[in-house]
Scaffold this active site. Structure first.
Site, PDB file in Angstrom:
ATOM      1  N   GLU A   1      17.613  30.494  36.728  1.00  0.00           N
ATOM      2  CA  GLU A   1      18.332  31.954  36.171  1.00  0.00           C
ATOM      3  C   GLU A   1      19.582  31.928  35.956  1.00  0.00           C
ATOM      4  O   GLU A   1      20.365  31.741  36.431  1.00  0.00           O
ATOM      5  CB  GLU A   1      17.626  32.462  36.485  1.00  0.00           C
ATOM      6  CG  GLU A   1      15.680  33.026  37.542  1.00  0.00           C
ATOM      7  CD  GLU A   1      15.145  32.431  35.761  1.00  0.00           C
ATOM      8  OE1 GLU A   1      15.625  32.740  34.242  1.00  0.00           O
ATOM      9  OE2 GLU A   1      14.321  31.966  35.808  1.00  0.00           O
TER      10      GLU A   1
ATOM     11  N   CYS B   1      23.953  40.449  33.742  1.00  0.00           N
ATOM     12  CA  CYS B   1      23.272  38.994  32.974  1.00  0.00           C
ATOM     13  C   CYS B   1      22.917  39.606  31.573  1.00  0.00           C
ATOM     14  O   CYS B   1      22.505  39.145  30.739  1.00  0.00           O
ATOM     15  CB  CYS B   1      22.067  38.065  33.439  1.00  0.00           C
ATOM     16  SG  CYS B   1      20.308  38.912  34.215  1.00  0.00           S
TER      17      CYS B   1
HETATM   18  P1  NAD Z   1      27.880  31.568  40.227  1.00  0.00           P
HETATM   19  O1  NAD Z   1      27.009  30.658  39.133  1.00  0.00           O
HETATM   20  O2  NAD Z   1      28.806  31.474  40.437  1.00  0.00           O
HETATM   21  O3  NAD Z   1      27.245  31.756  41.727  1.00  0.00           O
HETATM   22  C1  NAD Z   1      26.414  32.103  41.915  1.00  0.00           C
HETATM   23  C2  NAD Z   1      25.714  31.033  43.715  1.00  0.00           C
HETATM   24  O4  NAD Z   1      25.920  29.618  43.283  1.00  0.00           O
HETATM   25  C3  NAD Z   1      26.287  31.635  44.351  1.00  0.00           C
HETATM   26  O5  NAD Z   1      25.428  31.476  45.858  1.00  0.00           O
HETATM   27  C4  NAD Z   1      27.296  30.856  44.582  1.00  0.00           C
HETATM   28  O6  NAD Z   1      28.125  30.143  45.768  1.00  0.00           O
HETATM   29  C5  NAD Z   1      26.810  29.284  44.849  1.00  0.00           C
HETATM   30  N1  NAD Z   1      27.183  28.158  44.576  1.00  0.00           N
HETATM   31  C6  NAD Z   1      28.627  28.154  43.693  1.00  0.00           C
HETATM   32  N2  NAD Z   1      29.283  26.843  43.420  1.00  0.00           N
HETATM   33  C7  NAD Z   1      28.090  25.723  43.652  1.00  0.00           C
HETATM   34  C8  NAD Z   1      27.920  24.637  43.525  1.00  0.00           C
HETATM   35  N3  NAD Z   1      28.273  23.318  42.987  1.00  0.00           N
HETATM   36  N4  NAD Z   1      27.033  24.171  44.166  1.00  0.00           N
HETATM   37  C9  NAD Z   1      26.108  25.051  44.182  1.00  0.00           C
HETATM   38  N5  NAD Z   1      25.901  26.323  44.336  1.00  0.00           N
HETATM   39  C10 NAD Z   1      26.985  26.686  44.307  1.00  0.00           C
HETATM   40  O7  NAD Z   1      27.529  32.636  39.917  1.00  0.00           O
HETATM   41  P2  NAD Z   1      27.771  34.845  40.054  1.00  0.00           P
HETATM   42  O8  NAD Z   1      29.492  35.011  40.126  1.00  0.00           O
HETATM   43  O9  NAD Z   1      27.507  34.218  41.631  1.00  0.00           O
HETATM   44  O10 NAD Z   1      26.880  35.374  39.024  1.00  0.00           O
HETATM   45  C11 NAD Z   1      27.180  36.162  37.881  1.00  0.00           C
HETATM   46  C12 NAD Z   1      26.307  35.058  36.964  1.00  0.00           C
HETATM   47  O11 NAD Z   1      25.335  34.678  37.357  1.00  0.00           O
HETATM   48  C13 NAD Z   1      26.417  34.991  35.490  1.00  0.00           C
HETATM   49  O12 NAD Z   1      26.639  34.114  34.479  1.00  0.00           O
HETATM   50  C14 NAD Z   1      25.276  36.210  35.456  1.00  0.00           C
HETATM   51  O13 NAD Z   1      24.889  36.061  33.902  1.00  0.00           O
HETATM   52  C15 NAD Z   1      23.910  34.834  36.359  1.00  0.00           C
HETATM   53  N6  NAD Z   1      22.932  35.915  36.075  1.00  0.00           N
HETATM   54  C16 NAD Z   1      21.367  35.545  36.083  1.00  0.00           C
HETATM   55  C17 NAD Z   1      20.270  36.024  36.325  1.00  0.00           C
HETATM   56  C18 NAD Z   1      19.071  35.579  35.489  1.00  0.00           C
HETATM   57  O14 NAD Z   1      17.880  35.829  35.524  1.00  0.00           O
HETATM   58  N7  NAD Z   1      19.615  34.855  34.241  1.00  0.00           N
HETATM   59  C19 NAD Z   1      20.193  37.311  37.362  1.00  0.00           C
HETATM   60  C20 NAD Z   1      21.894  37.524  37.610  1.00  0.00           C
HETATM   61  C21 NAD Z   1      22.797  36.453  37.251  1.00  0.00           C
END
Ligand code: NAD
Length: 533
Positions: A293, A327
C-alpha cells in the site's frame, strides 16, 4: 442491495466535548511522560535479544514537537538478529498455523479488549511520539481495535469449509491454509492501526510474523507486541524487530524463508520491495506474495454548484489534518473557474484561523511534522512551489520552538504539470488548480501516477454520477472529505502506483494471506478397505 458487514460495530470515538474524556487524555499524557526513556530492543521467541553487531541503543525516538524529549532509545536489529527472527517464525509456523482459527481469533479479540482498556495511554504515546492530535490518535486506536475484531471475525468465516458445486459421487471442497512467515513492514503515520491491521490479518489466518515498525514509531510498535503477548500469543509467533528499513527491512524482503511481505509506506520503497521480492533466490520454493500500500496525490474537485461551506471545511481538514501526513490527505484542489475566486478567497480566510501548536495541546489543528528529514523535504517543496506558482496563504508557526513545525501553505494558480501538483509531498502543502469545466477537472484529477483517494463537492447529479465512473481512485468521497476511512465501511486502498493489494478492512484482504486448496473426493467407495490392525 445487500449491505456487507451490516452487523459489524465500529469502535466509537471518544467524545471530547465531555470533561471526563478530556481528563482521561490529560492524565494519560502525564503518566506516559513520567515513564519515557525506555529501551526498545528486538524480541525473538519472547526474549530480548541483542548481539555485538546490533545497534548500541544510541538510536532514539523523540517527540517531533520537542526533539529534546526522548521517547525511547532503540537497540536496532542487525541482519543476524533478523535472520534469528525469521527462523523463530519458521519454527513456530506449524504449531500456530494448525491452531484452530477460533483460538487464534480469541487471542486477537482479547488484544482488542486490552487496547480498549489502554486506549488513553496509547493515544498519549502517539501524541508524544508521532505528533498526532488528540482526535487523530483516538481515531487510530479505534481503527486498530476494529482491525483486530474484524479480521478475527472474518478469519473464522473464511476457514469454514466451502462446499463447491458437485456431481453425484464427487465432493468438491475449497479450503485455505496460511502461507508461512510474513514480514510486516509499517509506516509511522498510523503508528498503531496500520501495523495492527497487517499483523492481525497475517496472524488470524495462521501465519507467523516478523514485525518491523517504522523507526520513528518504535515505542508505539512495541506496545502492539506487548499487548498481543499479554492477550496470549505464544512466543515466537510474533517477533518484534526495531531497526532501519534500508538494512533489516531490505534483508527481510530478500530472505528465502519469508513467504509474504505486507508493506505500507512510500511508493519508492514499495516499488523497490516489489522488484526485490520478485526474485527467487536459491532455496526458495515459492513466489513471494507482496501486499504494498503506497502513496497518493489526492485531489478534491470543487464543482461550480458546490456547497462552499462544507467544501472549505472538508478541504482544510483533509489537507492539514495530522499535518497532511496521511496517505489519504488532499494535496490538490481542482476548482471550476466560475467559483475559483470565491472559493480561494474564502479558503484563505479559513486557513488563517488554523492553530499550529504541539499535538499535546488539545486545540492544535496542525502540529509538528514527523522528523528533521520530513521538515527539510517539505520545506524544499515549499521553495519549489514558490517558484512554480503563487502563495495564497501561509500560516504562522509557534515562536521560539525547536520542534519540526512547517508553515501550512496553500499555493494557487498551480499548473497540472508542476512538481507540487504531481509529487507526493506528505506535509501541510496544498495546490489549488483552476479548470474551465468538469471534463478538465476529471482529466487533471486523474493525471498523476497515483489513484488512492479523491473527493467531489457538487450538487449536480450528472457530475456525481460521472465521478462514480470516471474519477480514478480507490476511495472516492462525494460531498465529504477524502480522509478517515473506517474498517468494514470504507475498505481502504488504491491502484495505479498507490498500491497492489486488496483493500484493507474487508474480508477479501485476508485472501492475500492464505493459499487456497481445492479437494475433489470420489465418494463412491469401490469395495471395502481391509480392516486395520
Ligand atoms: P517509508 O516507505 O519511508 O517507510 C515505510 C517502512 O518501510 C518503514 O518501516 C521503513 O523502515 C521501511 N523501509 C524503508 N526502506 C526500506 C527498504 N529498502 N526495504 C524494506 N523496508 C524499508 O514510508 P513512511 O515515511 O514510513 O510512510 C509514509 C508513506 O507511506 C507515504 O508515502 C504514505 O502515502 C504512505 N502510506 C500509505 C498508506 C496506504 O494505505 N496506501 C498508508 C499510510 C502511509
Amino acid at each position: 442491495m445487500e449491505t456487507l458487514y451490516a452487523d459489524f460495530k465500529n469502535e466509537p470515538y471518544l467524545d471530547f466535548s465531555k470533561d471526563e474524556n478530556r481528563n482521561k487524555i490529560q492524565s494519560a499524557l502525564k503518566k506516559v511522560k513520567g515513564s519515557l526513556g525506555k529501551n526498545y530492543s528486538p524480541i525473538i521467541d519472547g526474549k530480548i535479544v541483542a548481539s555485538a553487531d546490533s545497534g548500541d541503543g544510541s538510536a532514539q525516538s523523540v517527540n517531533p514537537a520537542e526533539p529534546d524529549m526522548v521517547i525511547g532509545s532503540i537497540t536496532e536489529a542487525s541482519e543476524n538478529i533478523t535472520e534469528q527472527a525469521i527462523q523463530s517464525c519458521k519454527k513456530n509456523f506449524i504449531s500456530w498455523g494448525t491452531t484452530p482459527v477460533s483460538e487464534r481469533a480469541q487471542i486477537l479479540k482479547k488484544a482488542a479488549e486490552i487496547f480498549r482498556k489502554q486506549k488513553s495511554e496509547l493515544s498519549a504515546l502517539e501524541i508524544l511520539e508521532c505528533g498526532k492530535q488528540w482526535r487523530e490518535a483516538d481515531g487510530d486506536m479505534c481503527e486498530a481495535i476494529d482491525f483486530l475484531e474484524f479480521y478475527a471475525q472474518e478469519a473464522v468465516h473464511l476457514f469454514e469449509l466451502k462446499q463447491m458445486g458437485s456431481e453425484p459421487g464427487l465432493r468438491n471442497t475449497l479450503y485455505f491454509k496460511p502461507r508461512g512467515v510474513a514480514a510486516v513492514i509499517s509506516p509511522w503515520n498510523f503508528p498503531i492501526a496500520i501495523p495492527v491491521g497487517m499483523i492481525a490479518a497475517a496472524l488470524a489466518v495462521g501465519n507467523t510474523v516478523v514485525f518491523k515498525p517504522a523507526e520513528v514509531a518504535t515505542a508505539c510498535g512495541y506496545k502492539i507486541y506487548e499487548i498481543l503477548k499479554e492477550a496470549g500469543l505464544p512466543d515466537g509467533v510474533l517477533n518484534f524487530l526495531p531497526g532501519q528499513g534500508r538494512l533489516i527491512g531490505n534483508y527481510l524482503v530478500r530472505r528465502p524463508d519469508v513467504s509474504l511481505i505486507a508493506f505500507t509506506g512510500s511508493k519508492e520503497v514499495g516499488l523497490a520491495i516489489i522488484e526485490e521480492a520478485g526474485k527467487t533466490p536459491k532455496g526458495q520454493n515459492h513466489v513471494k506474495k507482496v501486499i504494498a500500500e503506497m502513496g497518493g496525490k489526492n485531489a478534491i474537485i470543487i464543482d461550480s454548484d458546490a456547497d462552499l461551506d462544507s467544501a472549505i471545511t472538508g478541504v482544510l481538514q483533509a489537507a492539514f489534518g495530522y499535518q497532511g501526513q496521511k496517505c489519504s490527505a488532499c494535496s490538490r484542489v481542482i476548482v471550476l473557474d466560475s467559483v475559483y475566486d470565491k472559493f480561494t478567497s474564502r479558503l484563505k480566510e479559513a486557513a488563517l484561523s488554523i492553530k499550529v501548536s504541539p499535538a499535546e495541546d488539545p486545540g492544535s489543528a496542525v502540529g509538528a511534522v514527523i522528523n528533521k528529514g520530513a521538515f527539510e523535504k517539505i520545506s524544499q517543496y515549499i521553495e519549489i512551489g514558490k517558484k512554480e506558482a503563487q502563495v495564497l496563504v501561509q500560516c504562522e508557526i509557534p515562536q521560539g520552538t525547536t520542534g519540526y513545525f512547517v508553515k501550512p501553505t496553500i499555493f494557487c494558480n498551480v499548473q497540472p504539470n508542476h512538481r507540487i501538483a504531481q509529487e507526493e509531498i506528505f506535509g501541510p502543502v496544498l495546490a489549488v488548480l483552476k479548470v474551465k469545466d468538469f471534463d478538465e477537472a476529471l482529466k487533471i484529477a486523474n493525471g498523476t501516477q497515483f489513484a488512492l483517494t479523491g473527493a467531489l463537492y457538487s450538487r449536480s447529479p450528472k457530475n456525481i454520477e460521472r465521478a462514480y465512473k470516471e474519477f480514478e481512485v480507490g476511495n472516492l468521497y462525494i460531498n465529504t472529505k477524502c480522509t478517515g476511512a473506517m474498517v468494514a465501511r470504507q475498505p481502504f486502498g488504491g491502484f495505479k502506483l498507490s498500491g497492489v493489494g486488496t483493500k484493507a478492512g474487508m474480508k477479501e484482504y485476508l485472501l492475500q494471506f492464505v493459499e487456497m486448496k481445492t479437494v475433489s473426493e470420489n465418494t463412491q467407495r469401490q469395495g471395502f478397505a481391509p480392516e486395520t490392525i
